[in-house]
Scaffold this active site. Structure first.
Site, PDB file in Angstrom:
ATOM      1  N   HIS A  50      -7.423  36.827 -32.262  1.00 50.07           N
ATOM      2  CA  HIS A  50      -7.596  36.418 -30.872  1.00 50.07           C
ATOM      3  C   HIS A  50      -7.589  37.693 -30.031  1.00 50.07           C
ATOM      4  O   HIS A  50      -6.618  38.469 -30.092  1.00 50.07           O
ATOM      5  CB  HIS A  50      -6.419  35.569 -30.390  1.00 50.07           C
ATOM      6  CG  HIS A  50      -6.252  34.253 -31.080  1.00 50.07           C
ATOM      7  ND1 HIS A  50      -6.613  33.060 -30.484  1.00 50.07           N
ATOM      8  CD2 HIS A  50      -5.741  33.923 -32.288  1.00 50.07           C
ATOM      9  CE1 HIS A  50      -6.329  32.057 -31.312  1.00 50.07           C
ATOM     10  NE2 HIS A  50      -5.795  32.555 -32.411  1.00 50.07           N
ATOM     11  N   HIS A  90      -8.791  34.921 -38.262  1.00 47.77           N
ATOM     12  CA  HIS A  90      -9.400  35.289 -36.984  1.00 47.77           C
ATOM     13  C   HIS A  90      -8.410  36.079 -36.145  1.00 47.77           C
ATOM     14  O   HIS A  90      -7.215  35.807 -36.151  1.00 47.77           O
ATOM     15  CB  HIS A  90      -9.879  34.059 -36.213  1.00 47.77           C
ATOM     16  CG  HIS A  90      -8.824  32.988 -36.061  1.00 47.77           C
ATOM     17  ND1 HIS A  90      -8.526  32.113 -37.078  1.00 47.77           N
ATOM     18  CD2 HIS A  90      -8.010  32.666 -35.035  1.00 47.77           C
ATOM     19  CE1 HIS A  90      -7.564  31.282 -36.674  1.00 47.77           C
ATOM     20  NE2 HIS A  90      -7.218  31.606 -35.443  1.00 47.77           N
ATOM     21  N   ASN A  98      -2.590  34.844 -35.980  1.00 44.87           N
ATOM     22  CA  ASN A  98      -1.575  33.880 -36.388  1.00 44.87           C
ATOM     23  C   ASN A  98      -1.750  33.629 -37.886  1.00 44.87           C
ATOM     24  O   ASN A  98      -2.798  33.149 -38.308  1.00 44.87           O
ATOM     25  CB  ASN A  98      -1.741  32.574 -35.604  1.00 44.87           C
ATOM     26  CG  ASN A  98      -1.515  32.757 -34.119  1.00 44.87           C
ATOM     27  OD1 ASN A  98      -0.654  33.527 -33.710  1.00 44.87           O
ATOM     28  ND2 ASN A  98      -2.297  32.063 -33.301  1.00 44.87           N
ATOM     29  N   VAL A 140      -6.613  26.965 -37.547  1.00 43.68           N
ATOM     30  CA  VAL A 140      -7.879  27.046 -38.284  1.00 43.68           C
ATOM     31  C   VAL A 140      -7.688  28.034 -39.424  1.00 43.68           C
ATOM     32  O   VAL A 140      -7.409  29.226 -39.184  1.00 43.68           O
ATOM     33  CB  VAL A 140      -9.044  27.484 -37.366  1.00 43.68           C
ATOM     34  CG1 VAL A 140     -10.338  27.573 -38.171  1.00 43.68           C
ATOM     35  CG2 VAL A 140      -9.202  26.518 -36.191  1.00 43.68           C
ATOM     36  N   ASP A 183     -13.204  31.473 -27.281  1.00 37.87           N
ATOM     37  CA  ASP A 183     -12.330  30.383 -27.705  1.00 37.87           C
ATOM     38  C   ASP A 183     -12.610  29.151 -26.850  1.00 37.87           C
ATOM     39  O   ASP A 183     -12.793  29.237 -25.642  1.00 37.87           O
ATOM     40  CB  ASP A 183     -10.863  30.812 -27.565  1.00 37.87           C
ATOM     41  CG  ASP A 183      -9.918  29.906 -28.319  1.00 37.87           C
ATOM     42  OD1 ASP A 183      -9.323  30.363 -29.315  1.00 37.87           O
ATOM     43  OD2 ASP A 183      -9.756  28.724 -27.915  1.00 37.87           O
ATOM     44  N   GLN A 214      -1.023  29.066 -36.698  1.00 40.91           N
ATOM     45  CA  GLN A 214      -2.410  29.028 -37.186  1.00 40.91           C
ATOM     46  C   GLN A 214      -2.866  27.581 -37.355  1.00 40.91           C
ATOM     47  O   GLN A 214      -2.198  26.776 -38.014  1.00 40.91           O
ATOM     48  CB  GLN A 214      -2.544  29.774 -38.521  1.00 40.91           C
ATOM     49  CG  GLN A 214      -4.002  29.879 -38.978  1.00 40.91           C
ATOM     50  CD  GLN A 214      -4.192  30.722 -40.239  1.00 40.91           C
ATOM     51  OE1 GLN A 214      -3.210  31.162 -40.862  1.00 40.91           O
ATOM     52  NE2 GLN A 214      -5.434  30.945 -40.611  1.00 40.91           N
TER      53      GLN A 214
HETATM   54  P1  DGP Z   1      -5.177  29.507 -34.352  1.00 37.45           P
HETATM   55  O1  DGP Z   1      -4.190  28.575 -33.703  1.00 37.45           O
HETATM   56  O2  DGP Z   1      -4.702  30.950 -34.384  1.00 37.45           O
HETATM   57  O3  DGP Z   1      -5.647  29.001 -35.693  1.00 37.45           O
HETATM   58  O4  DGP Z   1      -6.430  29.522 -33.364  1.00 37.45           O
HETATM   59  C1  DGP Z   1      -7.539  28.688 -33.493  1.00 37.45           C
HETATM   60  C2  DGP Z   1      -8.325  28.816 -32.233  1.00 37.45           C
HETATM   61  O5  DGP Z   1      -9.618  28.296 -32.467  1.00 37.45           O
HETATM   62  C3  DGP Z   1      -7.746  28.036 -31.046  1.00 37.45           C
HETATM   63  O6  DGP Z   1      -7.394  28.964 -30.012  1.00 37.45           O
HETATM   64  C4  DGP Z   1      -8.867  27.145 -30.579  1.00 37.45           C
HETATM   65  C5  DGP Z   1     -10.093  27.691 -31.286  1.00 37.45           C
HETATM   66  N1  DGP Z   1     -11.053  26.701 -31.699  1.00 37.45           N
HETATM   67  C6  DGP Z   1     -10.812  25.619 -32.461  1.00 37.45           C
HETATM   68  N2  DGP Z   1     -11.947  24.914 -32.644  1.00 37.45           N
HETATM   69  C7  DGP Z   1     -12.924  25.602 -31.988  1.00 37.45           C
HETATM   70  C8  DGP Z   1     -14.319  25.380 -31.825  1.00 37.45           C
HETATM   71  O7  DGP Z   1     -14.925  24.428 -32.309  1.00 37.45           O
HETATM   72  N3  DGP Z   1     -14.998  26.292 -31.084  1.00 37.45           N
HETATM   73  C9  DGP Z   1     -14.386  27.377 -30.518  1.00 37.45           C
HETATM   74  N4  DGP Z   1     -15.134  28.204 -29.814  1.00 37.45           N
HETATM   75  N5  DGP Z   1     -13.066  27.621 -30.669  1.00 37.45           N
HETATM   76  C10 DGP Z   1     -12.354  26.732 -31.389  1.00 37.45           C
END
Ligand code: DGP
Length: 113
Positions: free
Chosen positions: A101, A99, A86, A95, A30, A93
Site C-alpha cells: 500500500h 501488495h 500487511n 487479499v 485502492d 491482510q
Molecule cells: P489488505 O487488507 O492489505 O489485503 O489490502 C487489500 C486492499 O485491496 C484493500 O485496501 C482494498 C483493496 N481492494 C480490494 N478489492 C479491490 C478491488 O477490486 N479493486 C481495487 N482497486 N482495490 C481493491
C-alpha cells in the site's frame, strides 16, 4: 487455489484505475482509499504472502519498492509517503496476493493502528 481479485485485475477481467504497469508488476488505486493517495503495487506473480517468497523473488520484491517510489514521484508525494505490506490475516491482510500500500497526502501517526 482460485484466483484472487488481484489476479483478475492483472488479467483485465475486472476494471481498476491502473497508473503504472510493466512486465513484472502493476500499480492501481485502492478501491477503498485510506488517504488522498492510496495506490496498491502488486507483482504479476501471484505470491499469496511474503512468507511464500523465496530467494529467486529478491529482484522482484526490490523492483516493487522502486516502482512504489516511481509512483510516489508521479503522484507528487515523494517527499512523504508510507509503504505498508500487511502479511497475514492477523496483520490485516484481506487479499492473499502480495501488495504494497502506498499511502500519502495526509499526516500519519506512529505506531499504526
Ligand atoms: P489488505 O487488507 O492489505 O489485503 O489490502 C487489500 C486492499 O485491496 C484493500 O485496501 C482494498 C483493496 N481492494 C480490494 N478489492 C479491490 C478491488 O477490486 N479493486 C481495487 N482497486 N482495490 C481493491
Amino acid at each position: 487455489m482460485s484466483d484472487t481479485i488481484f489476479t483478475k485485475i492483472i488479467n483485465g477481467e475486472i476494471p481498476a484505475d491502473i497508473i503504472y504497469e510493466d512486465d513484472l508488476c502493476l500499480a492501481f488505486r485502492d478501491i477503498n482509499p485510506q488517504a488522498p493517495v492510496h495506490v496498491l503495487i502488486i507483482p504479476k506473480k501471484p505470491l499469496p504472502t511474503l512468507n511464500n517468497a523465496v530467494s529467486a523473488d529478491q529482484e522482484l520484491l526490490g523492483h516493487l519498492m522502486l516502482v512504489a517510489n516511481r509512483v510516489a514521484v508521479k503522484e507528487g508525494v515523494a517527499d512523504a509517503f508510507r509503504l505498508v505490506l500487511n502479511n497475514g490475516a492477523g496483520a490485516g491482510q484481506e487479499v492473499f496476493h502480495i501488495h504494497f500500500h502506498l499511502l500519502a497526502g495526509r499526516s500519519f501517526t506512529w505506531p499504526p493502528g
